[in-house]
Design an enzyme around this catalytic site. Sequence first.
Site, mmCIF file in Angstrom:
data_model
loop_
_atom_site.group_PDB
_atom_site.id
_atom_site.type_symbol
_atom_site.label_atom_id
_atom_site.label_comp_id
_atom_site.label_asym_id
_atom_site.label_seq_id
_atom_site.Cartn_x
_atom_site.Cartn_y
_atom_site.Cartn_z
ATOM 1 N N SER A 111 0.828 -1.205 0.000
ATOM 2 C CA SER A 111 0.000 0.000 0.000
ATOM 3 C C SER A 111 0.863 1.257 0.000
ATOM 4 O O SER A 111 0.561 2.233 -0.685
ATOM 5 C CB SER A 111 -0.929 -0.011 1.214
ATOM 6 O OG SER A 111 -1.672 1.176 1.280
ATOM 7 N N LEU A 113 3.692 1.741 -1.361
ATOM 8 C CA LEU A 113 4.215 1.988 -2.705
ATOM 9 C C LEU A 113 3.102 2.420 -3.653
ATOM 10 O O LEU A 113 3.302 3.286 -4.504
ATOM 11 C CB LEU A 113 4.919 0.735 -3.234
ATOM 12 C CG LEU A 113 6.133 0.273 -2.427
ATOM 13 C CD1 LEU A 113 6.676 -1.042 -2.977
ATOM 14 C CD2 LEU A 113 7.208 1.341 -2.403
ATOM 15 N N ALA A 114 1.927 1.824 -3.506
ATOM 16 C CA ALA A 114 0.784 2.205 -4.347
ATOM 17 C C ALA A 114 0.423 3.670 -4.136
ATOM 18 O O ALA A 114 0.018 4.360 -5.075
ATOM 19 C CB ALA A 114 -0.413 1.313 -4.051
ATOM 20 N N GLU A 138 5.420 -6.907 -12.750
ATOM 21 C CA GLU A 138 5.071 -6.002 -13.849
ATOM 22 C C GLU A 138 4.853 -4.625 -13.244
ATOM 23 O O GLU A 138 3.762 -4.300 -12.801
ATOM 24 C CB GLU A 138 3.812 -6.509 -14.555
ATOM 25 C CG GLU A 138 3.950 -7.915 -15.111
ATOM 26 C CD GLU A 138 2.768 -8.798 -14.776
ATOM 27 O OE1 GLU A 138 1.796 -8.306 -14.171
ATOM 28 O OE2 GLU A 138 2.825 -9.984 -15.109
ATOM 29 N N TYR A 171 1.316 -26.491 -12.212
ATOM 30 C CA TYR A 171 2.049 -25.697 -13.203
ATOM 31 C C TYR A 171 3.348 -26.368 -13.639
ATOM 32 O O TYR A 171 3.668 -26.404 -14.820
ATOM 33 C CB TYR A 171 2.335 -24.297 -12.644
ATOM 34 C CG TYR A 171 2.762 -23.334 -13.722
ATOM 35 C CD1 TYR A 171 1.821 -22.679 -14.497
ATOM 36 C CD2 TYR A 171 4.104 -23.104 -13.991
ATOM 37 C CE1 TYR A 171 2.198 -21.819 -15.511
ATOM 38 C CE2 TYR A 171 4.494 -22.249 -14.997
ATOM 39 C CZ TYR A 171 3.541 -21.606 -15.756
ATOM 40 O OH TYR A 171 3.925 -20.762 -16.760
ATOM 41 N N LYS A 178 4.514 -21.782 -19.962
ATOM 42 C CA LYS A 178 5.458 -20.889 -20.642
ATOM 43 C C LYS A 178 6.544 -20.325 -19.732
ATOM 44 O O LYS A 178 7.597 -19.928 -20.215
ATOM 45 C CB LYS A 178 4.701 -19.717 -21.277
ATOM 46 C CG LYS A 178 3.723 -20.133 -22.340
ATOM 47 C CD LYS A 178 3.063 -18.938 -22.978
ATOM 48 C CE LYS A 178 2.064 -18.315 -22.033
ATOM 49 N NZ LYS A 178 1.226 -17.291 -22.673
ATOM 50 N N GLN A 182 11.199 -20.195 -14.083
ATOM 51 C CA GLN A 182 11.848 -18.934 -14.451
ATOM 52 C C GLN A 182 12.715 -18.430 -13.300
ATOM 53 O O GLN A 182 12.343 -18.507 -12.138
ATOM 54 C CB GLN A 182 10.838 -17.887 -14.899
ATOM 55 C CG GLN A 182 9.991 -17.284 -13.817
ATOM 56 C CD GLN A 182 8.956 -16.313 -14.383
ATOM 57 O OE1 GLN A 182 8.855 -16.093 -15.574
ATOM 58 N NE2 GLN A 182 8.185 -15.744 -13.500
#
EC number: 3.5.4.13
Length: 193
Positions: A111, A113-114, A138, A171, A178, A182
């Site tokens: 919060s 940072l938001a 993202e 997964y 995909k 990672q």
Amino acid sequence: MRLTDIEIEQALDNGTIVIEPRPSIDAISGVSVDVRLGGQFRVFKDHTAPFIDLSGPSGEMQAALDRVMSEIIEIPDGEAFFLHPGELALAVTYESVTLPADIVGWLDGRSSLARLGLMVHVTAHRIDPGWQGKIVLEFYNSGKLPLALRPRMTIGALNFERLSGPVARPYNTRKNAKYKDQQEAVASRISQD
């Protein structure tokens, strides 16, 4: 049901949930565990393509994505990556996370940072059962000022829900996963849909 702090600690102790490096006790609160920012970023070189056709032929789509994504940018500890207003960047968590087939994770931004305009996870905040790897973030700066992001700063919190049973297709066993295993800021692989 969401796991409590006590249940999260138990899951870490018995290896049901694995977070490496293991979070300190101070990073675990009521229903979540803090995650930190890693040192890898990728940005869009938006001047290199006029558009990306998200429903076009996969080869053309991938070629456009390859043209617009930067290589991985490594930011050493103590230095900062600057995210300017209106910019989108990909980054990665410092921690690697492994979930079993009967637990789903959710990543929430902070919060604090938001309130400065930083969106940590633009849309995809679900961490699938069977996930193994680092979590790509993202970032979007919707504020008015550039934001300095430093490796290992607390960037978000993971919370976990136990499912009524294990999923049939975790997964890490799916052939079409995909982003399996990672470990870096992986760009969009939408052309593989």
